[in-house]
Design a protein around this motif. Structure first.
Motif, short mmCIF file in Angstrom:
data_model
loop_
_atom_site.label_atom_id
_atom_site.label_comp_id
_atom_site.label_asym_id
_atom_site.label_seq_id
_atom_site.Cartn_x
_atom_site.Cartn_y
_atom_site.Cartn_z
N ARG A 50 -3.58 -1.96 23.75
CA ARG A 50 -2.40 -0.93 23.37
C ARG A 50 -3.31 0.22 23.42
NH1 ARG A 50 2.18 -4.45 20.42
NH2 ARG A 50 2.96 -5.63 22.45
N ASP A 51 -4.57 0.19 23.43
CA ASP A 51 -5.60 1.58 22.73
C ASP A 51 -5.06 1.67 21.55
OD1 ASP A 51 -7.78 2.94 22.90
OD2 ASP A 51 -6.17 4.67 24.04
N LEU A 52 -5.22 0.32 20.78
CA LEU A 52 -5.25 0.98 19.11
C LEU A 52 -6.14 0.83 18.49
CD1 LEU A 52 -1.77 -1.84 18.76
CD2 LEU A 52 -1.98 0.79 18.65
N PRO A 53 -6.29 1.47 16.89
CA PRO A 53 -7.43 1.57 16.29
C PRO A 53 -8.19 -0.84 15.87
CG PRO A 53 -5.78 2.20 14.74
CD PRO A 53 -4.89 2.27 16.33
N THR A 54 -9.11 -0.29 15.57
CA THR A 54 -8.99 -2.19 15.39
C THR A 54 -9.03 -2.53 14.25
OG1 THR A 54 -11.48 -2.73 16.65
CG2 THR A 54 -11.32 -3.61 14.57
N THR A 55 -9.14 -1.43 12.94
CA THR A 55 -8.13 -1.46 11.25
C THR A 55 -7.11 -0.64 11.34
OG1 THR A 55 -11.69 -1.05 10.79
CG2 THR A 55 -9.18 -0.80 9.37
N ASP A 56 -6.52 -2.17 10.27
CA ASP A 56 -5.34 -1.56 10.25
C ASP A 56 -5.04 -1.48 9.07
OD1 ASP A 56 -2.69 -1.31 9.15
OD2 ASP A 56 -2.02 -2.22 11.02
N GLU A 57 -5.69 -0.43 7.94
CA GLU A 57 -4.69 -0.86 6.54
C GLU A 57 -4.21 -1.24 6.28
OE1 GLU A 57 -7.39 3.00 4.60
OE2 GLU A 57 -8.74 2.46 5.89
N SER A 58 -2.96 -1.09 6.38
CA SER A 58 -1.58 -1.70 5.53
C SER A 58 -1.69 -2.79 5.80
CB SER A 58 -1.05 -0.53 5.79
OG SER A 58 -0.58 -0.24 7.41
N GLN A 59 -1.86 -3.41 7.04
CA GLN A 59 -1.81 -4.45 6.98
C GLN A 59 -2.51 -5.17 6.29
OE1 GLN A 59 0.07 -6.65 8.91
NE2 GLN A 59 -0.38 -7.97 8.62
N GLU A 60 -3.76 -4.37 6.24
CA GLU A 60 -5.00 -5.22 5.37
C GLU A 60 -4.81 -6.06 3.86
OE1 GLU A 60 -8.79 -4.01 6.01
OE2 GLU A 60 -9.00 -3.64 7.85
N ALA A 61 -3.95 -4.82 3.79
CA ALA A 61 -3.18 -4.48 2.01
C ALA A 61 -2.78 -5.48 1.69
CB ALA A 61 -3.16 -3.48 1.71
N ALA A 62 -1.35 -5.40 2.73
CA ALA A 62 -0.45 -6.56 2.19
C ALA A 62 -1.18 -7.95 3.23
CB ALA A 62 0.40 -6.39 4.04
N VAL A 63 -2.12 -8.21 3.73
CA VAL A 63 -2.86 -9.64 3.91
C VAL A 63 -3.37 -9.59 2.19
CG1 VAL A 63 -4.38 -10.52 4.39
CG2 VAL A 63 -3.12 -10.30 6.45
N MET A 64 -3.78 -8.84 1.38
CA MET A 64 -5.06 -9.22 0.49
C MET A 64 -3.74 -9.18 -1.05
SD MET A 64 -7.68 -9.07 1.08
CE MET A 64 -8.62 -9.22 -0.55
N GLU A 65 -2.29 -8.76 -0.46
CA GLU A 65 -1.43 -8.88 -1.56
C GLU A 65 -0.73 -10.30 -1.81
OE1 GLU A 65 2.70 -7.23 -2.65
OE2 GLU A 65 1.44 -6.04 -2.03
N ARG A 66 -0.10 -10.96 0.11
CA ARG A 66 -0.35 -12.03 -0.15
C ARG A 66 -0.72 -12.66 -0.20
NH1 ARG A 66 1.15 -10.77 5.47
NH2 ARG A 66 -0.86 -12.22 6.07
N ALA A 67 -2.72 -12.58 -0.19
CA ALA A 67 -3.08 -13.86 -0.40
C ALA A 67 -3.18 -14.06 -1.92
CB ALA A 67 -4.52 -13.33 -0.12
N GLY A 68 -3.41 -12.91 -2.86
CA GLY A 68 -3.26 -12.98 -4.13
C GLY A 68 -2.18 -13.64 -4.57
N GLU A 69 -1.01 -13.57 -4.04
CA GLU A 69 -0.20 -14.23 -4.36
C GLU A 69 0.29 -15.45 -4.43
OE1 GLU A 69 3.42 -12.47 -2.14
OE2 GLU A 69 3.04 -10.52 -3.63
N TYR A 70 -0.19 -15.79 -2.96
CA TYR A 70 -0.62 -17.46 -2.67
C TYR A 70 -1.50 -17.80 -3.62
CZ TYR A 70 1.72 -16.81 2.18
OH TYR A 70 2.42 -16.96 2.68
N ALA A 71 -2.39 -17.10 -4.36
CA ALA A 71 -3.02 -17.44 -5.27
C ALA A 71 -2.66 -18.13 -6.38
CB ALA A 71 -4.69 -17.01 -5.60
N GLU A 72 -1.62 -17.37 -6.96
CA GLU A 72 -1.26 -17.71 -8.22
C GLU A 72 -0.24 -18.62 -7.68
OE1 GLU A 72 0.75 -13.81 -9.58
OE2 GLU A 72 -1.43 -12.60 -9.24
#
Length: 95
Positions: free
Chosen positions: A45-67
Motif C-alpha cells: 500500500r506504499d505506507l511508511p514503515t513507522t507508525d508513531e500512533s500505533q507504536e504509542a498504542a502498543v507501548m500504552e497497552r504494554a504498560g497496562e498489561y504490566a500493571e
C-alpha cells in the motif's frame, strides 16, 4: 499455606524457567511473523514503515498489561521498545 518454592526443587524451578523461556521465544517468533506480514501490507500500500500512533498504542497497552500482572511497567516497555525496533529494522531491510 506452604510456599510453592519450598515444595519444588531448584532443578524443577529451573526447568519451569526453561519452559517459560521457550514459550517467550515462541511468542516473539509469532509476533515477528505477524509484524513481517504487516510490513508486506505496508509495502503493497506504499505506507511508511513507522507508525508513531500505533507504536504509542502498543507501548500504552504494554504498560497496562504490566500493571495488571504486577510487573514493572518500565521494564515491560523497555522490552517492547526493543521488539518494535527489531521489527522496524526487519521492515526496512525487506523493502
Amino acid at each position: 499455606m506452604t510456599d510453592p518454592a519450598e515444595e519444588m526443587s531448584l532443578e524443577e524451578l529451573r526447568n519451569e524457567i526453561a519452559e517459560i523461556d521457550r514459550e517467550l521465544v515462541e511468542l516473539i517468533a509469532r509476533r515477528t511473523y505477524v509484524a513481517g506480514t504487516i510490513a508486506d501490507v505496508k509495502a503493497e500500500r506504499d505506507l511508511p514503515t513507522t507508525d508513531e500512533s500505533q507504536e504509542a498504542a502498543v507501548m500504552e497497552r504494554a504498560g497496562e498489561y504490566a500493571e495488571r500482572f504486577g510487573v514493572d511497567p518500565n521494564l515491560v516497555k523497555a522490552i517492547f521498545r526493543l521488539l518494535i525496533e527489531l521489527n522496524k529494522v526487519e521492515q526496512r531491510e525487506s523493502r
